[in-house]
Scaffold this motif. Structure first.
Motif, PDB file in Angstrom:
ATOM      1  N   ARG A   2       0.542  -1.234  -0.354  1.00  0.00           N
ATOM      2  CA  ARG A   2       0.336  -0.024  -0.033  1.00  0.00           C
ATOM      3  C   ARG A   2       0.518   1.066   0.379  1.00  0.00           C
ATOM      4  O   ARG A   2       1.533   1.637   0.771  1.00  0.00           O
ATOM      5  N   HIS A  62      -4.596   6.846  -1.147  1.00  0.00           N
ATOM      6  CA  HIS A  62      -3.305   5.566  -1.467  1.00  0.00           C
ATOM      7  C   HIS A  62      -3.799   4.297  -2.938  1.00  0.00           C
ATOM      8  O   HIS A  62      -4.875   4.986  -3.353  1.00  0.00           O
ATOM      9  N   ASP A  64      -3.280   0.408  -3.833  1.00  0.00           N
ATOM     10  CA  ASP A  64      -2.348  -0.959  -3.811  1.00  0.00           C
ATOM     11  C   ASP A  64      -1.872  -1.433  -4.481  1.00  0.00           C
ATOM     12  O   ASP A  64      -1.884  -1.368  -5.794  1.00  0.00           O
ATOM     13  N   THR A  93       5.376   4.287   1.745  1.00  0.00           N
ATOM     14  CA  THR A  93       4.641   2.736   1.856  1.00  0.00           C
ATOM     15  C   THR A  93       3.682   2.790   3.077  1.00  0.00           C
ATOM     16  O   THR A  93       4.434   3.262   4.481  1.00  0.00           O
ATOM     17  N   PRO A  95       0.850   0.829   6.161  1.00  0.00           N
ATOM     18  CA  PRO A  95       0.432  -1.210   6.470  1.00  0.00           C
ATOM     19  C   PRO A  95      -0.543  -1.279   6.051  1.00  0.00           C
ATOM     20  O   PRO A  95      -1.932  -0.085   5.657  1.00  0.00           O
ATOM     21  N   ASP A  96      -0.906  -2.113   5.823  1.00  0.00           N
ATOM     22  CA  ASP A  96      -2.323  -2.724   5.011  1.00  0.00           C
ATOM     23  C   ASP A  96      -3.190  -2.134   5.623  1.00  0.00           C
ATOM     24  O   ASP A  96      -3.906  -2.087   5.193  1.00  0.00           O
ATOM     25  N   HIS A  99      -6.471   3.359   5.476  1.00  0.00           N
ATOM     26  CA  HIS A  99      -6.821   4.012   4.596  1.00  0.00           C
ATOM     27  C   HIS A  99      -6.798   5.431   4.672  1.00  0.00           C
ATOM     28  O   HIS A  99      -7.083   6.106   5.826  1.00  0.00           O
TER      29      HIS A  99
END
Length: 266
Positions: A2, A62, A64, A93, A95-96, A99
């Protein structure tokens, strides 16, 4: 993987942020540039969808991807394919769990209003304009009733898609500087046209058309028809999006517009 991007843009050139079938939008330009650089389509998620003519100083998106590029490469590579009216300021970069929209806990908007008998062509698309003097103290008094958690239906566009009209407005600051009046709005989130509708009301109070207490009645009515007309988008800027510290999102480069210095002492 992400990737988050910080994006600035001159909204005067676009039909808002969100991609449209028959309109030139910031999202269209950004995703086109990302595709050119990455050689594959990349769909972006945005922190806040700005309207036609509204500018972005601290917009965050953001996307992916499986591609591995350095943050510097995402910035320089994407900007190489963007027009002069849009630029990526930083890449990071994430973290997943991050959002761009749902991880944000607050947004800050600026509005710049030029108060002068004659409009300035040098400010076209950059600042709102009113030709009559304004009572700044009356506008400040009117703003007091808006602070806190309220149903802001009276300032909501009929096209608003928000699930609830209840928002928490943390702060409204109004400062006069020469021929300019600067506004700062900070809230957990905003409804469609909410700031512009509030601006219409502030200008009406500042011109003496209504007393400061009128705005509390408008708020309580929850009726859009009771408020003033929507004000022009020219002077509206999405200045900053707030995220939890764990994501270490860079601060917006608001210094790219000289008048933003009025807020630097806070």
């Amino acid at each position: 993987m992400r990737i988050a991007l910080g994006v600035q843009y001159d909204g005067a050139a676009y039909c808002g942020w969100q991609s449209q079938p028959h309109g030139k939008t910031v999202q269209d330009e950004l995703e086109r540039a990302l595709c050119e650089f990455a050689q594959t389509p990349l769909q972006t998620i945005v922190a806040g969808r700005t309207d036609t003519g509204v500018h972005g100083l601290g917009q965050v998106v953001h996307f992916d991807t499986d591609l591995e590029r350095t943050p510097f490469s995402w910035v320089r590579g994407t900007n190489a394919f963007l027009p002069s009216t849009v630029a990526v300021q930083w890449a990071q970069t994430m973290p997943d769990a991050f959002h761009a929209r749902f991880s944000a806990f607050e947004r800050t908007y600026y509005y710049v209003l030029y108060v002068h008998p004659v409009r300035s062509p040098m400010l076209s698309g950059r600042a709102g304009w009113i030709h009559t003097p304004l009572d700044v103290d009356a506008m400040r008094a009117a703003a007091a009733c808006l602070i806190g958690e309220h149903d802001f239906s009276a300032f909501r566009s009929s096209e608003c898609q928000a699930k609830t009209p209840v928002k928490h407005l943390y702060q409204i600051d109004i400062r006069q500087q020469g021929h300019y009046v600067h506004f700062r709005f900070r809230a957990n989130a905003f409804l469609h046209h909410m700031v512009r509708n509030l601006m219409g009301c502030f200008v009406a109070v500042g011109r003496g058309r209504y007393p400061a207490e009128w705005l509390a009645d408008v708020l309580a009515s929850r009726d859009r028809n009771q408020a003033a007309p929507t004000f022009m988008p020219d002077g509206l800027y999405l200045a900053q999006v707030g995220y939890p510290e764990e994501f270490a999102v860079p601060a917006a480069e608001t210094g790219s517009v000289p008048w933003s210095a009025i807020w630097r002492d806070e």
